[in-house]
Scaffold this motif. Structure first.
Motif, PDB file in Angstrom:
ATOM      1  N   GLY A  51       8.932   6.426   4.625  1.00 13.25           N
ATOM      2  CA  GLY A  51       9.297   5.335   5.524  1.00 13.25           C
ATOM      3  C   GLY A  51       9.634   4.042   4.813  1.00 13.25           C
ATOM      4  O   GLY A  51       9.966   3.047   5.473  1.00 13.25           O
ATOM      5  N   CYS A  52       9.535   4.010   3.482  1.00 21.28           N
ATOM      6  CA  CYS A  52       9.732   2.729   2.785  1.00 21.28           C
ATOM      7  C   CYS A  52      10.893   2.723   1.807  1.00 21.28           C
ATOM      8  O   CYS A  52      11.877   2.021   2.010  1.00 21.28           O
ATOM      9  N   LEU A  53      10.774   3.491   0.717  1.00 26.34           N
ATOM     10  CA  LEU A  53      11.766   3.380  -0.355  1.00 26.34           C
ATOM     11  C   LEU A  53      13.214   3.514   0.135  1.00 26.34           C
ATOM     12  O   LEU A  53      14.028   2.625  -0.131  1.00 26.34           O
ATOM     13  N   GLY A  73      13.225  13.904  -5.579  1.00 25.05           N
ATOM     14  CA  GLY A  73      13.522  12.508  -5.294  1.00 25.05           C
ATOM     15  C   GLY A  73      12.653  11.899  -4.211  1.00 25.05           C
ATOM     16  O   GLY A  73      11.754  12.538  -3.682  1.00 25.05           O
ATOM     17  N   PHE A  74      12.968  10.649  -3.892  1.00 24.43           N
ATOM     18  CA  PHE A  74      12.101   9.906  -2.971  1.00 24.43           C
ATOM     19  C   PHE A  74      12.541  10.023  -1.519  1.00 24.43           C
ATOM     20  O   PHE A  74      13.714  10.174  -1.215  1.00 24.43           O
ATOM     21  N   GLY A  75      11.538   9.951  -0.641  1.00 22.53           N
ATOM     22  CA  GLY A  75      11.767   9.883   0.796  1.00 22.53           C
ATOM     23  C   GLY A  75      10.726   8.946   1.371  1.00 22.53           C
ATOM     24  O   GLY A  75      10.219   8.071   0.666  1.00 22.53           O
ATOM     25  N   PHE A  89       6.076   6.950 -11.905  1.00 15.75           N
ATOM     26  CA  PHE A  89       7.366   6.948 -11.201  1.00 15.75           C
ATOM     27  C   PHE A  89       8.500   7.412 -12.095  1.00 15.75           C
ATOM     28  O   PHE A  89       9.642   7.014 -11.947  1.00 15.75           O
ATOM     29  N   LEU A  90       8.158   8.274 -13.044  1.00 19.26           N
ATOM     30  CA  LEU A  90       9.149   8.843 -13.952  1.00 19.26           C
ATOM     31  C   LEU A  90       9.119  10.367 -13.826  1.00 19.26           C
ATOM     32  O   LEU A  90       9.411  11.089 -14.764  1.00 19.26           O
ATOM     33  N   HIS A  91       8.731  10.797 -12.626  1.00 22.60           N
ATOM     34  CA  HIS A  91       8.595  12.227 -12.388  1.00 22.60           C
ATOM     35  C   HIS A  91       9.873  12.735 -11.719  1.00 22.60           C
ATOM     36  O   HIS A  91      10.175  12.380 -10.589  1.00 22.60           O
ATOM     37  N   ALA A  92      10.623  13.571 -12.442  1.00 24.36           N
ATOM     38  CA  ALA A  92      11.897  14.067 -11.902  1.00 24.36           C
ATOM     39  C   ALA A  92      11.653  15.189 -10.905  1.00 24.36           C
ATOM     40  O   ALA A  92      10.706  15.955 -11.037  1.00 24.36           O
ATOM     41  N   GLY A 126      10.886  22.432  -6.733  1.00 27.30           N
ATOM     42  CA  GLY A 126      11.614  21.185  -6.505  1.00 27.30           C
ATOM     43  C   GLY A 126      10.868  19.959  -6.983  1.00 27.30           C
ATOM     44  O   GLY A 126      11.394  18.847  -6.915  1.00 27.30           O
ATOM     45  N   ARG A 127       9.630  20.132  -7.429  1.00 28.30           N
ATOM     46  CA  ARG A 127       8.842  18.959  -7.847  1.00 28.30           C
ATOM     47  C   ARG A 127       8.385  19.044  -9.297  1.00 28.30           C
ATOM     48  O   ARG A 127       7.571  18.210  -9.723  1.00 28.30           O
ATOM     49  N   ASN A 128       8.867  20.027 -10.038  1.00 27.40           N
ATOM     50  CA  ASN A 128       8.451  20.187 -11.441  1.00 27.40           C
ATOM     51  C   ASN A 128       6.932  20.079 -11.580  1.00 27.40           C
ATOM     52  O   ASN A 128       6.416  19.378 -12.458  1.00 27.40           O
ATOM     53  N   LEU A 161       0.810  -1.223   0.000  1.00 25.58           N
ATOM     54  CA  LEU A 161       0.000   0.000   0.000  1.00 25.58           C
ATOM     55  C   LEU A 161       0.842   1.273   0.000  1.00 25.58           C
ATOM     56  O   LEU A 161       1.930   1.332   0.559  1.00 25.58           O
ATOM     57  N   ARG A 162       0.321   2.277  -0.672  1.00 27.49           N
ATOM     58  CA  ARG A 162       0.965   3.589  -0.717  1.00 27.49           C
ATOM     59  C   ARG A 162       0.273   4.513   0.276  1.00 27.49           C
ATOM     60  O   ARG A 162      -0.956   4.491   0.372  1.00 27.49           O
ATOM     61  N   GLU A 163       1.049   5.333   0.965  1.00 29.81           N
ATOM     62  CA  GLU A 163       0.431   6.326   1.829  1.00 29.81           C
ATOM     63  C   GLU A 163      -0.364   7.286   0.950  1.00 29.81           C
ATOM     64  O   GLU A 163       0.011   7.568  -0.178  1.00 29.81           O
ATOM     65  N   GLY A 164      -1.476   7.751   1.474  1.00 29.20           N
ATOM     66  CA  GLY A 164      -2.334   8.636   0.682  1.00 29.20           C
ATOM     67  C   GLY A 164      -3.382   7.859  -0.112  1.00 29.20           C
ATOM     68  O   GLY A 164      -4.410   8.402  -0.483  1.00 29.20           O
TER      69      GLY A 164
HETATM   70  C1  UDX Z   1       6.029   3.129  -1.441  1.00 32.61           C
HETATM   71  C2  UDX Z   1       5.529   2.129  -2.502  1.00 32.61           C
HETATM   72  O1  UDX Z   1       4.966   2.840  -3.612  1.00 32.61           O
HETATM   73  C3  UDX Z   1       4.510   1.190  -1.897  1.00 32.61           C
HETATM   74  O2  UDX Z   1       4.102   0.233  -2.841  1.00 32.61           O
HETATM   75  C4  UDX Z   1       5.145   0.501  -0.699  1.00 32.61           C
HETATM   76  O3  UDX Z   1       4.241  -0.365  -0.079  1.00 32.61           O
HETATM   77  C5  UDX Z   1       5.639   1.525   0.300  1.00 32.61           C
HETATM   78  O4  UDX Z   1       6.539   2.433  -0.334  1.00 32.61           O
HETATM   79  P1  UDX Z   1       5.042   5.359  -0.343  1.00 32.61           P
HETATM   80  O5  UDX Z   1       6.281   5.403   0.478  1.00 32.61           O
HETATM   81  O6  UDX Z   1       3.714   5.595   0.303  1.00 32.61           O
HETATM   82  O7  UDX Z   1       4.906   3.937  -1.070  1.00 32.61           O
HETATM   83  O8  UDX Z   1       5.195   6.479  -1.473  1.00 32.61           O
HETATM   84  P2  UDX Z   1       5.317   6.549  -3.047  1.00 32.61           P
HETATM   85  O9  UDX Z   1       4.066   7.077  -3.605  1.00 32.61           O
HETATM   86  O10 UDX Z   1       5.871   5.319  -3.618  1.00 32.61           O
HETATM   87  O11 UDX Z   1       6.405   7.720  -3.185  1.00 32.61           O
HETATM   88  C6  UDX Z   1       7.723   7.541  -2.665  1.00 32.61           C
HETATM   89  C7  UDX Z   1       8.562   8.784  -2.872  1.00 32.61           C
HETATM   90  O12 UDX Z   1       8.952   8.883  -4.242  1.00 32.61           O
HETATM   91  C8  UDX Z   1       7.893  10.113  -2.533  1.00 32.61           C
HETATM   92  O13 UDX Z   1       8.834  10.908  -1.815  1.00 32.61           O
HETATM   93  C9  UDX Z   1       7.568  10.725  -3.872  1.00 32.61           C
HETATM   94  O14 UDX Z   1       7.563  12.124  -3.825  1.00 32.61           O
HETATM   95  C10 UDX Z   1       8.719  10.194  -4.733  1.00 32.61           C
HETATM   96  N1  UDX Z   1       8.420  10.083  -6.172  1.00 32.61           N
HETATM   97  C11 UDX Z   1       7.431   9.237  -6.603  1.00 32.61           C
HETATM   98  C12 UDX Z   1       9.163  10.823  -7.092  1.00 32.61           C
HETATM   99  O15 UDX Z   1      10.063  11.578  -6.728  1.00 32.61           O
HETATM  100  N2  UDX Z   1       8.885  10.677  -8.429  1.00 32.61           N
HETATM  101  C13 UDX Z   1       7.926   9.847  -8.897  1.00 32.61           C
HETATM  102  O16 UDX Z   1       7.752   9.758 -10.117  1.00 32.61           O
HETATM  103  C14 UDX Z   1       7.169   9.095  -7.945  1.00 32.61           C
END
Ligand code: UDX
Length: 441
Positions: free
Chosen positions: A267-269, A263-265, A257-260, A419-421, A158-161
């Motif tokens: 509790g998961c990735l 970057g990601f933050g 997930f191709l959105h520049a 920062g998020r285009n 599951l994804r948050e949100g």
């Molecule tokens: C993620 C996985 O998507 C989910 O399947 C797993 O169970 C838990 O980890 P979540 O952490 O809720 O879910 O967020 P997600 O929507 O995946 O976004 C992760 C991060 O990537 C965010 O900081 C988001 O801003 C960033 N992101 C996402 C980008 O920078 N670019 C994108 O194109 C997509």
């Protein structure tokens, strides 16, 4: 046992609360347990202790029907449940990259002595490959019902949100099982979701454990791939948003997930790719995952690049510079600030001498608690009042639709880094702003 097993959910954090409420919504009797008495009291009163759209409604509705209950007693859980879902957190360890499994082991140790009749325990937490085998041994050795207690592993994606939607209508289910009996029970526990045509993949434990970390490693890699392209765009004069759009029409690549950007933050990735590397090293296959080191590095470089861009707009120094930061959560529609790129950038800029005012529609309380050195405002306009520089760091809808002319009337200087285009450069420039972004000019 009836065809509709009675379910328990161990750990009522993000995953557990959502799972418990949604399974009750699907018609099951569910008992949630946690060691945190305050949390249990709040949940029992119909209050969700974090921000998640739709969840409070589902929670309240099912508390009212009586199908959903909460307790702090593992004895009650053992008595009640046919299928027990382990939903505790497995964060990154403080001192290294590996996953901290102490909450998982504590939950199994608390539960096992109360399992005195046949049942299925289902691990949903994200764990390093090889964890389930150990949990199965502990259950067999310490549960009074011994061999009658079976383990399965079924990771949660599951994804948050979107937690409620993802739980009720997942893309797929993965059942890591060791016997037909385990599979039958798990199918019964997920019957309504399976009946809706959700694909299910039946695997062994190791594969089920790996699916989750592999999925998150892939998503992180995809984001870092486009952010690496953004780095190249910055020196070639290309535009990463157009590049991404053009790539997205290739069905083999796809646009998600191709959105520049920053970057990601979350509790998961970040913690999952690090725990995956740590486990690969233990298993002697670290070379196979060495690319994840680069994925992590690219991701962190975006934060540094944003600080550099901001410094350029601040004419080389943050001293005497007032900065408005829009966004504190790691992504929109969440109040989660774990490894938030936005707050990381805000704290760095503040350390370098700026006065930083932060606004976020949902994450202010959490941000205040963990970053007391920053200043907080109750609206975007208030954060931007007198600012020399505005940083758009989490793409809430509220910011995407902001009126640049109106914001322009309260700032000291019309400088913005997107920062998020996610903002329209043409609109912002037309309103007199100097607009800068990552991966485009
Ligand atoms: C993620 C996985 O998507 C989910 O399947 C797993 O169970 C838990 O980890 P979540 O952490 O809720 O879910 O967020 P997600 O929507 O995946 O976004 C992760 C991060 O990537 C965010 O900081 C988001 O801003 C960033 N992101 C996402 C980008 O920078 N670019 C994108 O194109 C997509």
């Amino acid at each position: 046992m009836s065809t509709r097993p009675r379910l328990t959910v161990i750990g009522t954090g993000y995953l557990g609360t959502t799972h418990a409420a949604c399974m009750a919504d699907l018609g099951f009797e569910v008992l949630g347990v946690d060691i945190d008495e305050t949390k249990i009291a709040r949940l029992a009163a119909g209050e969700v202790p974090f921000y998640e759209p739709e969840l409070e409604q589902v929670l309240r509705k099912n508390l009212e029907t009586g199908r959903l209950r909460f307790t702090t007693s593992f004895a009650d859980v053992g008595d009640f449940g046919d299928v027990h879902f382990l939903c505790v957190g497995t964060p990154q360890r403080k001192d290294d990259y590996a996953a901290d499994l102490s909450a998982l082991h504590a939950a199994v140790d608390a539960l096992a002595p109360h399992l005195s009749r046949p049942c299925l325990v289902v691990g949903k937490s994200t764990v390093p490959a090889g964890t389930a085998v150990g949990v199965a041994q502990t259950l067999r050795a310490t549960a009074p019902a011994g061999e009658q207690v079976e383990l399965a592993w079924s990771p949660e994606f599951l994804r948050e949100g979107f937690a409620v939607r993802d739980t009720l209508r997942p893309d797929r289910l993965v059942f890591g099982v060791v016997s037909p009996r385990g599979e039958t029970l798990l199918r019964a526990a997920y019957a309504p979701i399976l009946a809706a045509g959700t694909p299910v993949v039946i695997t062994d434990f190791a594969t089920a454990e790996l699916v989750k970390v592999a999925a998150n490693a892939f998503l992180a890699t995809k984001i870092s791939f486009i952010n690496a392209m953004a780095e190249v765009c910055e020196v070639t004069g290309a535009d990463v948003t157009q590049l991404s759009e053009a790539l997205s029409y290739d069905e083999r690549i796809g646009g998600r997930f191709l959105h520049a950007g920053l970057g990601f933050g979350g509790g998961c990735l970040p913690k999952d790719i690090r725990a995956f590397m740590a486990r690969a090293e233990e298993l002697g296959v670290d070379q196979a995952l060495s690319f994840l080191r680069e994925v992590d590095a690219i991701n962190l470089r975006r934060r540094a690049r944003l600080v550099d861009l901001a410094e350029e707009l601040a004419e080389g120094s943050f001293r005497n510079c007032r900065v408005a930061v829009l966004g504190a959560a790691f992504k929109p529609n969440s109040d989660d600030i774990r490894d938030s790129p936005a707050l990381d950038v805000a704290a760095t800029i503040q350390r370098r001498g700026a006065t930083v005012w932060v606004y976020d529609p949902a994450a202010l309380d959490n941000a205040r608690r963990d970053y007391p050195q920053l200043s907080y405002a109750e609206s975007a306009m208030a954060a931007a009042a007198g600012a020399d520089l505005v940083l758009h760091l989490t793409e809430w809808a509220e910011f995407r639709t902001m009126d640049p002319a109106a914001l322009g009337t309260v700032v000291n200087r019309r400088n913005i880094v997107d920062g998020r285009n996610a903002l329209d450069p043409v609109r912002w420039r037309a309103a007199g702003w100097t607009y800068r972004a990552l991966g485009r000019h």
